[in-house]
Write a protein that holds these residues in place. Structure first.
Motif, mmCIF file in Angstrom:
data_model
loop_
_atom_site.group_PDB
_atom_site.id
_atom_site.type_symbol
_atom_site.label_atom_id
_atom_site.label_comp_id
_atom_site.label_asym_id
_atom_site.label_seq_id
_atom_site.Cartn_x
_atom_site.Cartn_y
_atom_site.Cartn_z
ATOM 1 N N TRP A 153 0.868 -1.180 0.000
ATOM 2 C CA TRP A 153 0.000 0.000 0.000
ATOM 3 C C TRP A 153 0.906 1.231 0.000
ATOM 4 O O TRP A 153 1.802 1.348 0.845
ATOM 5 C CB TRP A 153 -0.900 -0.006 1.238
ATOM 6 N N SER B 232 1.888 5.095 0.363
ATOM 7 C CA SER B 232 1.483 6.261 1.159
ATOM 8 C C SER B 232 2.110 7.535 0.607
ATOM 9 O O SER B 232 3.338 7.699 0.627
ATOM 10 C CB SER B 232 1.930 6.062 2.610
ATOM 11 N N ARG C 150 3.587 11.154 0.503
ATOM 12 C CA ARG C 150 4.224 12.040 1.482
ATOM 13 C C ARG C 150 4.893 13.186 0.727
ATOM 14 O O ARG C 150 5.439 12.966 -0.361
ATOM 15 C CB ARG C 150 5.299 11.288 2.297
ATOM 16 N N VAL D 108 5.279 9.573 -3.519
ATOM 17 C CA VAL D 108 5.096 8.468 -2.569
ATOM 18 C C VAL D 108 6.337 8.350 -1.705
ATOM 19 O O VAL D 108 7.458 8.280 -2.201
ATOM 20 C CB VAL D 108 4.816 7.147 -3.304
ATOM 21 N N GLU E 255 6.295 6.134 1.264
ATOM 22 C CA GLU E 255 6.341 4.859 1.970
ATOM 23 C C GLU E 255 5.549 3.793 1.223
ATOM 24 O O GLU E 255 4.451 4.056 0.735
ATOM 25 C CB GLU E 255 5.758 5.003 3.384
ATOM 26 N N TRP F 90 3.895 0.468 2.401
ATOM 27 C CA TRP F 90 3.565 -0.342 3.573
ATOM 28 C C TRP F 90 3.397 -1.783 3.108
ATOM 29 O O TRP F 90 2.539 -2.083 2.267
ATOM 30 C CB TRP F 90 2.279 0.155 4.222
ATOM 31 N N LYS G 206 7.796 -1.535 6.334
ATOM 32 C CA LYS G 206 7.653 -0.571 5.236
ATOM 33 C C LYS G 206 8.969 -0.438 4.483
ATOM 34 O O LYS G 206 10.039 -0.687 5.037
ATOM 35 C CB LYS G 206 7.335 0.838 5.766
ATOM 36 N N ASP H 170 1.081 4.170 14.230
ATOM 37 C CA ASP H 170 1.467 5.326 13.418
ATOM 38 C C ASP H 170 1.510 6.595 14.265
ATOM 39 O O ASP H 170 1.255 7.692 13.779
ATOM 40 C CB ASP H 170 0.507 5.494 12.226
#
Length: 304
Positions: free
Chosen positions: A13, A15, A17, A37, A39, A41, A75, A179
């Motif tokens: 997935w 994430s 940022r 992107v 990260e 996961w 991650k 998190d």
């Protein structure tokens, strides 16, 4: 503890940022987004099973069958700019704030450009008052220890440690499934800071730092701490290896492809993906056709 769930592979997935990258190649051909992107996961609660009887189910939805929430969030981090200077609480501090658990983590350096570094821990004598004042005059970096990194380094990031990651690296992060992050300083980005909460959980001295690898019987132990043990396996051509696992675990592909073999099933593990090995599985066989490397991340066995 025994489980009725066979090992399964999860889809990463991604994430977004503000400090991330447009392209995560060669690790991933496509992230499915045009955003930056930061990260990937690999064992996030929202990651879905890619194939088999459980295909399409999220890791979170499988918690009852796994004996509880999967305890490790693994991650890949892809910083293109500096991350915020931040700190994480320990279990007691997080639970006092209404969270399930704290966040202790470690970083394994997979790629590093010359001169790459991270920030880890306060310099001796730095006070919380100095840290608070440094936000306004933008000098927080000068109060934190700078640690040069290169490929193969393992760094322990104890809860309560002020830390940040610089650009020019790809890191495999293994952490408690949490998190909870208190952002202390963010280089002027328009994101919320959590200075008050962060200052309360900072510890001036922690166990954070580089961890020397240890050669074991057939693998390299990268780190062994309260919440996780991380080992690296390097397989040659047409080599197979039995892998034993005591607690909830996952295998993460690093280089080349391997097959994770259990009775009646073979799962292909590629770089940048994770195969979850439920607690109680006992042993799996891992086989490589060509030279390959993978990492085993294991949490302590759950209390029965």
């Amino acid at each position: 503890m025994t489980t009725s769930v066979a090992p399964f592979r999860l889809k990463p997935w991604f994430s977004p940022r503000p400090w991330g990258r447009k392209s995560l190649k060669p690790w991933y051909e496509d992230t499915g987004t045009t955003e930056l992107v930061g990260e990937a996961w690999l064992t996030g609660p929202q990651c879905v099973v890619e194939e088999g009887d459980l295909e399409g189910k999220t890791l979170e939805s499988l918690s009852p069958k796994l004996g509880g929430e999967f305890p490790l969030l693994v991650k890949l981090l892809f910083p293109n700019e500096k991350l915020s200077v931040q700190v994480h609480p320990d279990d007691a501090q997080a639970q006092a704030a209404g969270e399930a658990r704290g966040k202790t983590e470690c970083w394994y350096v997979l790629e590093a450009e010359p001169g790459a570094s991270v920030m880890l821990g306060l310099k001796p004598g730095v006070t919380t008052e100095q840290l608070a004042a440094s936000v306004a005059d933008k000098t927080m970096e000068s109060l934190v220890e700078k640690v040069p990194v290169s490929v193969g380094d393992m760094l322990f990031v104890d809860a309560g440690t002020v830390h940040a990651i610089g650009p020019g690296v790809v890191l495999l992060e293994t952490q408690q499934t949490s998190d909870v992050t208190y952002r202390l300083y963010d280089y002027g980005r328009p994101r919320e800071l959590h200075l008050e909460q962060g200052l309360k959980v900072i510890r001036p001295k922690t166990e954070a730092g580089k961890v020397a690898p240890r050669q074991m019987d057939g693998f390299t132990r990268l780190i062994e701490k309260k919440y996780f043990t991380v080992d690296r396996f390097d397989l040659g051509e047409m080599e197979e290896r039995p892998i034993t696992l005591a607690g909830p675990a996952c295998l993460v592909g690093i280089k080349g492809n391997v097959w994770v073999i259990t009775p009646g099933e073979e799962i292909e593990l590629e770089p940048g993906k994770a195969v979850v090995i439920p607690e109680g599985t006992g042993e799996v066989i891992v086989e490589a056709e060509k030279a390959a490397s993978f990492v085993r991340c294991v949490a302590p066995p759950r209390a029965s």
